[in-house]
Design an enzyme around this catalytic site. Structure first.
Site: not given
Ligand code: SF4
Length: 342
Positions: A94, A107, A114, A118, A121, A191, A213-215, A332
Site C-alpha cells: 500500500e 506514505c 516484514c 513487532c 503490527c 521511519s 520507532s521506540l515504543h 498507522c
Molecule cells: Fe516491520 Fe515496522 Fe511492522 Fe515492525 S512495525 S513488524 S518493522 S512493518
C-alpha cells in the site's frame, strides 16, 4: 523475455544502456528527463530519440511504472492505493496519500510484509514476502492520481526500509537528485525500528529526516514488543544518533505507540526522558489501534495527555498524533498490511 525496468536508474546507468543500444551517450540524460521529468510510461513516447533507437531499446527495456490495482478514499481526503509487487497483484503493498493544507504526503511501502516481527503490527504478523525494487517503490510515486502534486514523503508504509536500504537509497537519490524530482531531503522522512548497520549508512549517505520507532524505554519490555531490541538495542541506536547533528535542518523524532497500563506510566515517561536527555528531538505519541490477539489496550486520552505533559515538564517536546484515514484502514498500524511502523 522479461524486460528490464528503467525506472530507478541514474542518468549514468541510462547512458550505458543507450550506448549498448547504439544511441549516443547524451541520450542517457534525455531518457532520465522523459522518465522523471515528463513521466512518460513508454519508450515510444521519448520522441527526441531516433525511432530505430527507441525500437532497439524497447526490445529489452521498459519504463516499468506499475499502476495501482486498487484505491479507496477516506472521508478526510486520505487516499489509499494498492500496488502490485513485481507484477504480481496477489502480493500487493500500500501507498497512502495524506493531504494536509497545501501539503500532500505519500506514505510508501518498502517491503511486502516484514521480517521484524513487532508484536503490535499486523504487517509483522503476515511474515515476509519480499523486498521491493526501486522501480516498485517509485511506482507508488508515479502511479497515484496526485503524482504531480506530492510535496513530501515518509517511508512508513509496510516493511522496514533499512532492511532494504540499497533500493530505498536509489529511490531517495531519484527524489533528491537534480535529474530526478530535485526535492530537498527535508521533504523526506525514513521511519525505522533501528537496524543499526544500515542506520549508520542512512545517516551517512542521506540528509533525510529520521523517525525511530521506540515504543518502550526499558530494554526487557521493549524486547517483548520488538524482537529487534535483542539484536540492536535501542540504547545503541540512540548512542549512534547522538553522533550526528540534529540541531540544524535535519530532524530526528521518536515514535511511541501507547499501550494502556503497559508503557504509558510516569515510570516510562521518566525513563524516556533519561534515555533521550540532551538530544534535540521530538516524540510522537501514537494512539494504538487494537489488533486481534494482542494483549494490550489503547491508552486513554487522559493518560496520553498526562504522559505528554510529564515529558514536556522534563523538557521533551511530545505531540499526540492525530489519526488520519481510519475509515479506510489507512491509519498507522492499520494498513491492509496493517503496519505500525509509524
Ligand atoms: Fe516491520 Fe515496522 Fe511492522 Fe515492525 S512495525 S513488524 S518493522 S512493518
Amino acid at each position: 523475455m522479461e524486460k528490464t525496468r528503467l525506472l530507478g536508474m541514474t542518468p549514468d546507468q541510462l547512458k550505458e544502456i543507450a550506448l549498448e543500444a547504439g544511441l549516443p551517450g547524451f541520450t542517457g540524460k534525455q531518457i532520465a528527463q522523459w522518465i522523471y521529468g515528463r513521466r512518460v510510461r513508454t519508450i515510444g513516447e521519448m520522441t527526441n530519440l531516433s525511432k530505430a533507437g527507441r525500437e532497439r531499446l524497447s526490445e529489452r527495456y521498459e519504463v516499468g511504472v506499475a499502476e495501482p490495482v486498487g484505491k479507496a478514499e477516506s472521508s478526510d481526503g486520505t487516499r489509499k492505493y494498492l500496488f502490485p509487487v513485481n507484477g504480481d497483484p496477489g502480493n500487493a503493498v500500500e501507498a497512502v496519500m495524506i493531504p494536509d493544507g497545501d501539503r500532500k504526503t505519500l506514505c510508501v511501502s518498502s517491503q511486502a510484509g516484514c521480517k521484524m516481527g513487532c508484536k503490535f503490527c499486523m504487517t509483522g504478523r503476515q511474515g515476509f514476502h519480499g523486498s521491493l525494487s526501486a522501480a516498485d517503490i517509485l511506482s507508488q510515486f508515479f502511479g497515484i492520481d496526485e503524482a504531480g502534486e506530492l510535496t513530501n514523503s515518509v517511508f512508513m508504509g509496510m516493511g522496514e526500509p533499512l532492511d532494504n536500504w540499497e533500493e530505498v537509497k536509489r529511490v531517495i537519490d531519484v527524489l533528491t537528485a537534480p535529474w530526478g524530482f530535485a526535492w530537498s531531503p527535508k521533504r523526506i522522512t525514513l521511519s525505522t525500528i533501528g537496524v543499526l548497520p544500515n542506520l549508520k549508512r542512512f545517516l551517512d549517505e542521506s540528509k533525510c529526516h529520521l523517525a525511530v520507532s521506540l515504543h518502550d524505554p526499558f530494554p526487557e519490555e521493549r524486547a517483548t514488543l520488538m524482537p529487534v531490541e535483542k539484536a540492536y538495542p535501542i540504547r545503541d541506536v540512540i548512542s549512534l544518533i547522538r553522533k550526528y547533528d540534529f540541531t540544524g535542518q535535519r530532524r530526528v523524532s521518536f515514535e511511541y505507540t501507547m499501550f494502556a497500563g503497559h508503557n504509558d506510566t510516569p515510570r516510562h515517561a521518566d525513563a524516556l526522558l533519561r534515555l533521550l536527555q540532551g538530544l534535540e528531538c521530538r516524540v510522537n505519541l501514537i494512539r494504538f489501534h487494537r489488533i486481534p490477539d494482542f494483549p494490550y489496550g489503547t491508552s486513554s486520552q487522559a493518560a496520553m495527555e498526562a504522559f505528554r505533559d510529564r515529558l514536556a515538564r522534563g523538557g521533551l517536546t511530545a505531540t499526540i498524533r492525530a489519526s488520519r484515514g481510519e475509515d479506510i484502514l489507512a491509519a498507522c498500524g492499520l494498513l491492509a498490511g496493517l503496519h505500525n511502523h509509524a
